[in-house]
Write a protein that holds these residues in place. Sequence first.
Motif, PDB file in Angstrom:
ATOM      1  N   CYS A 110       1.015  -1.248   0.015  1.00 42.07           N
ATOM      2  CA  CYS A 110      -0.025   0.079  -0.173  1.00 42.07           C
ATOM      3  C   CYS A 110       1.164   1.363   0.119  1.00 42.07           C
ATOM      4  O   CYS A 110       1.842   1.358   0.584  1.00 42.07           O
ATOM      5  CB  CYS A 110      -0.826   0.013   1.312  1.00 42.07           C
ATOM      6  N   CYS A 114       0.434   4.426   6.416  1.00 39.48           N
ATOM      7  CA  CYS A 114      -0.122   4.902   7.613  1.00 39.48           C
ATOM      8  C   CYS A 114       0.963   4.612   8.731  1.00 39.48           C
ATOM      9  O   CYS A 114       1.433   3.187   8.663  1.00 39.48           O
ATOM     10  CB  CYS A 114      -1.636   4.368   7.899  1.00 39.48           C
ATOM     11  N   CYS A 117       0.520   0.819  10.682  1.00 41.02           N
ATOM     12  CA  CYS A 117       0.017  -0.169   9.604  1.00 41.02           C
ATOM     13  C   CYS A 117       1.426  -1.019   8.893  1.00 41.02           C
ATOM     14  O   CYS A 117       2.164  -0.370   8.516  1.00 41.02           O
ATOM     15  CB  CYS A 117      -0.743   0.503   8.531  1.00 41.02           C
TER      16      CYS A 117
END
Length: 354
Positions: A110, A114, A117
């Motif tokens: 991804c 974040c 994460c």
Amino acid sequence: MKLLTDLSMDELKQLMVAYGEPSFRAEQLYLNLYAGKNFEEMTNVGKSLKDRLIADGYLACGVTILEHYVSKLDGTVKFLFSLADGNIVEGVLMRYKYGNTLCISTQVGCRMNCAFCASGLHGLKRNLTAGEILGEVIAANRFDGGDLKDRHITNVVLMGSGEPLDNYENVVKFLRLVNAEKGLNISYRNISLSTCGLIDAFDRFLQEDIPVTMTFSLHAARDEVRSEIMPVNKKFGVDLVIDAAKRYFDRTKRRVVFEYSLIKGVNDGEEDAAALIRKVKGFPCIVNLIVLNYVKERGLAATSRKEAYRFAGALEKAGVSATVRRTMGADIEGACGQLRAKYIDRSKTEEESL
Ligand code: SF4
């Protein structure tokens, strides 16, 4: 690489017509594909058709279960799915009274990064195709003994690795495929899509009229805090995310969910609860509080469960609905993205020691 699971029933029929095959072949293939069968297992499909599909570069499903871990506590199953190019993504099957919920990935890695994460640790490797996302559901359904007629997966949540709206076209196509009447036919009401708040893509999604449950990963109601833990906030701040949630409710009348991972000393203070109350009070939503899964590389500490209930109590007292998410599969614990990271580390160590 071309996957037959990327095709809708109409597209499969068009392919059969182009091959000069009767259109019922499409239905035959469809049944086999949605049962998770590879070409060898499709005993009712002629060899010449299978050979032609293979010669044209088609794969059946393209997703296989590489490893799985079953919780002795509640039957939760964590999957490592292998894609045809060797990439790996994760999924989790959770068992509830009302049915089985499968959490799936939409991207390998991804790029949202974040701070809490594991999925974003190494950036985005690639998007999954619609057929690969569907392949996760098909593989888990088969694992549990289901097929197209006897569906064992009743609910789907797009909350695994990846930001679904960052893989827009494939995710929208997946939603239509998994909802298709002749397919697994999972109702949009039983599907949750989670976004970190890509508001431009969300506004486009709003026009698609796909009334899934929308979950917004909020994780902080103060911009200075949210920007610290979610880089996306620098572009799409707290107010923009909450306004988007309100637009979704206005259009669909479906209550939205705000996800809020509690991080000790970062977003779990009284001022954080007060800011959240100010922003969402009076709006039909539910705040889903999550006790953070520890990710070694990230180093952020979780708020205790007791403190999480205190935070929830402050919200409830102010009239904001809140829940503390139940921990599923605690004995096979691992935050989203961690199983994959561990598997890759393990494979590297094995390679080095060869
Ligand atoms: S929380 Fe979601 S959006 Fe953020 S890095 Fe992880 S997978 Fe990506």
